[in-house]
Design an enzyme around this catalytic site. Structure first.
Site, PDB file in Angstrom:
ATOM      1  N   GLY A  22     -22.415 -34.518  40.953  1.00  7.92           N
ATOM      2  CA  GLY A  22     -22.421 -33.158  41.492  1.00  7.92           C
ATOM      3  C   GLY A  22     -22.024 -33.143  42.947  1.00  7.92           C
ATOM      4  O   GLY A  22     -21.017 -33.731  43.339  1.00  7.92           O
ATOM      5  N   ASP A  23     -22.821 -32.472  43.769  1.00  8.18           N
ATOM      6  CA  ASP A  23     -22.618 -32.483  45.216  1.00  8.18           C
ATOM      7  C   ASP A  23     -23.617 -33.470  45.821  1.00  8.18           C
ATOM      8  O   ASP A  23     -24.790 -33.475  45.433  1.00  8.18           O
ATOM      9  CB  ASP A  23     -22.860 -31.082  45.799  1.00  8.18           C
ATOM     10  CG  ASP A  23     -22.567 -31.080  47.288  1.00  8.18           C
ATOM     11  OD1 ASP A  23     -21.425 -30.773  47.654  1.00  8.18           O
ATOM     12  OD2 ASP A  23     -23.471 -31.422  48.087  1.00  8.18           O
ATOM     13  N   ASP A  49     -24.002 -43.515  41.159  1.00  4.66           N
ATOM     14  CA  ASP A  49     -25.203 -43.104  40.431  1.00  4.66           C
ATOM     15  C   ASP A  49     -25.017 -43.315  38.937  1.00  4.66           C
ATOM     16  O   ASP A  49     -23.886 -43.392  38.449  1.00  4.66           O
ATOM     17  CB  ASP A  49     -25.465 -41.612  40.667  1.00  4.66           C
ATOM     18  CG  ASP A  49     -26.091 -41.363  42.031  1.00  4.66           C
ATOM     19  OD1 ASP A  49     -26.427 -42.341  42.703  1.00  4.66           O
ATOM     20  OD2 ASP A  49     -26.237 -40.187  42.384  1.00  4.66           O
ATOM     21  N   LYS A  51     -30.354 -44.052  39.376  1.00  4.62           N
ATOM     22  CA  LYS A  51     -31.744 -43.827  38.977  1.00  4.62           C
ATOM     23  C   LYS A  51     -31.704 -42.881  37.796  1.00  4.62           C
ATOM     24  O   LYS A  51     -31.054 -41.864  37.846  1.00  4.62           O
ATOM     25  CB  LYS A  51     -32.510 -43.112  40.072  1.00  4.62           C
ATOM     26  CG  LYS A  51     -32.494 -43.748  41.414  1.00  4.62           C
ATOM     27  CD  LYS A  51     -33.512 -43.016  42.261  1.00  4.62           C
ATOM     28  CE  LYS A  51     -33.458 -43.269  43.716  1.00  4.62           C
ATOM     29  NZ  LYS A  51     -32.335 -43.665  44.394  1.00  4.62           N
ATOM     30  N   MET A  84     -33.447 -31.401  36.901  1.00  2.00           N
ATOM     31  CA  MET A  84     -34.376 -32.462  36.475  1.00  2.00           C
ATOM     32  C   MET A  84     -35.653 -31.879  35.875  1.00  2.00           C
ATOM     33  O   MET A  84     -36.752 -32.399  36.116  1.00  2.00           O
ATOM     34  CB  MET A  84     -34.710 -33.384  37.664  1.00  2.00           C
ATOM     35  CG  MET A  84     -33.517 -34.165  38.160  1.00  2.00           C
ATOM     36  SD  MET A  84     -33.861 -35.093  39.659  1.00  2.00           S
ATOM     37  CE  MET A  84     -33.502 -33.890  40.928  1.00  2.00           C
TER      38      MET A  84
HETATM   39  C1  SAM Z   1     -30.491 -36.262  40.825  1.00  2.00           C
HETATM   40  S1  SAM Z   1     -29.987 -34.640  40.340  1.00  2.00           S
HETATM   41  C2  SAM Z   1     -28.414 -34.601  41.109  1.00  2.00           C
HETATM   42  C3  SAM Z   1     -27.806 -33.241  41.199  1.00  2.00           C
HETATM   43  C4  SAM Z   1     -26.406 -33.283  41.752  1.00  2.00           C
HETATM   44  N1  SAM Z   1     -26.404 -33.725  43.111  1.00  2.00           N
HETATM   45  C5  SAM Z   1     -25.674 -31.962  41.610  1.00  2.00           C
HETATM   46  O1  SAM Z   1     -25.294 -31.373  42.631  1.00  2.00           O
HETATM   47  O2  SAM Z   1     -25.439 -31.535  40.485  1.00  2.00           O
HETATM   48  C6  SAM Z   1     -29.585 -34.917  38.649  1.00  2.00           C
HETATM   49  C7  SAM Z   1     -29.820 -33.676  37.807  1.00  2.00           C
HETATM   50  O3  SAM Z   1     -28.719 -32.782  37.917  1.00  2.00           O
HETATM   51  C8  SAM Z   1     -28.536 -32.105  36.707  1.00  2.00           C
HETATM   52  N2  SAM Z   1     -27.184 -32.442  36.188  1.00  2.00           N
HETATM   53  C9  SAM Z   1     -26.320 -33.318  36.688  1.00  2.00           C
HETATM   54  N3  SAM Z   1     -25.157 -33.307  36.000  1.00  2.00           N
HETATM   55  C10 SAM Z   1     -25.306 -32.375  35.042  1.00  2.00           C
HETATM   56  C11 SAM Z   1     -24.451 -31.865  34.018  1.00  2.00           C
HETATM   57  N4  SAM Z   1     -23.199 -32.305  33.860  1.00  2.00           N
HETATM   58  N5  SAM Z   1     -24.930 -30.898  33.191  1.00  2.00           N
HETATM   59  C12 SAM Z   1     -26.192 -30.406  33.363  1.00  2.00           C
HETATM   60  N6  SAM Z   1     -27.031 -30.840  34.325  1.00  2.00           N
HETATM   61  C13 SAM Z   1     -26.603 -31.814  35.149  1.00  2.00           C
HETATM   62  C14 SAM Z   1     -29.647 -32.559  35.770  1.00  2.00           C
HETATM   63  O4  SAM Z   1     -30.758 -31.700  35.964  1.00  2.00           O
HETATM   64  C15 SAM Z   1     -29.925 -33.931  36.323  1.00  2.00           C
HETATM   65  O5  SAM Z   1     -31.214 -34.399  35.957  1.00  2.00           O
END
Ligand code: SAM
Length: 253
Positions: free
Chosen positions: A88-89, A35, A56, A170
């Protein structure tokens, strides 16, 4: 040849927040499809792998999900060990189910390696528990974002308003909409709110109230961010409420 695809959680950014299993698989991978949010220090662990960004990002051109699904199936027919690396997860707001369905339909062996979701890095960053005795017994993860072509709705807002602690993924770019939807669902404008951007890798925090969510979000840069809303964040919101636009400008410079 049919290889195995591992859906791997890359964690919030810092490489030392990866699981040991994720780090081992990255080191063994032939191909890593990742990603946009996966950090360079995590990708650097894929020492022998070819790497392909299929990420994306909001408001930017992105790879079509159906294309990614096909790519994964094709990659498994050409490589022994494919890592599909997600921020993340992998099982939270990551379109993992569509990829799993495509791989299962094609008979490709697939395994899932969990990762630390951004919310846990954000809570660690501000040193505030998501649950707190007498204050927060329910936590909900929501997003106002919908995939291209899907109709937007505010069902997420009633779920967020019903919980003691709401974590909005997001949501930064739609902070005004998040504020309006939550207030329309009955939350007071005085409810503490904190934004945590780039948790675990050079993070930025701004705090205040739900009513000021748009101003809070305006202080952030262009990193990924979470909005944390609830009484559990009162202390962090107060601690970071002094952030002014000059502070955030200095940070971005
Ligand atoms: C497509 S989602 C994926 C989430 C991911 N699967 C998770 O478990 O964190 C992406 C969103 O996760 C959040 N995000 C991901 N990494 C982050 C970080 N290091 N700090 C703050 N928000 C984060 C933001 O809201 C970002 O737009």
């Amino acid at each position: 040849m049919t290889g195995t695809v591992y859906l791997v959680g890359a964690g919030p950014g810092a490489a030392d927040l990866l699981t040991l299993r994720a780090a081992r698989l990255l080191g063994q991978a032939d191909l890593i499809l990742h990603d946009a949010l996966v950090s360079d220090e995590v990708l650097a662990l894929g020492i022998r792998a070819r790497k392909l960004n299929v990420g994306k990002r909001a408001n930017k051109p992105s790879t079509d999900q159906a294309f990614i699904n096909r790519l994964l199936v094709r990659a498994a027919h050409r490589n022994k060990l494919v890592v599909r690396l997600k921020g993340g997860d992998p099982m939270l707001f990551g379109r993992a189910q569509e990829e799993l369905d495509a791989l299962n339909a094609a008979g490709i062996p697939v395994e899932i390696v969990p990762g630390i979701s951004a919310v846990f890095a954000a809570a660690a960053e501000i040193a505030q528990s998501l649950t707190q005795r007498r204050l927060s017994r329910s936590v909900v993860f929501v997003t106002p974002a919908v995939a291209r072509g899907d109709a937007a709705d505010d069902g997420w807002a009633s779920a967020a308003a019903a919980a003691d602690t709401a974590v909005v993924y997001m949501g930064k770019a739609q902070a005004a909409r998040v504020r309006d939807a939550l207030i329309a669902c009955g939350l007071p404008a005085s409810r503490p709110a904190v934004l945590v951007e780039s948790a675990s890798f050079g993070s930025f925090v701004a705090g205040g109230t739900l009513g000021a969510l748009e101003d809070i979000a305006a202080q952030a840069g262009d990193g990924p961010a979470l909005l944390l809303i609830g009484e559990a964040f009162a202390e962090a919101a107060a601690r970071h409420a002094h952030q002014t636009s000059e502070v955030s400008t200095a940070r971005r410079a």
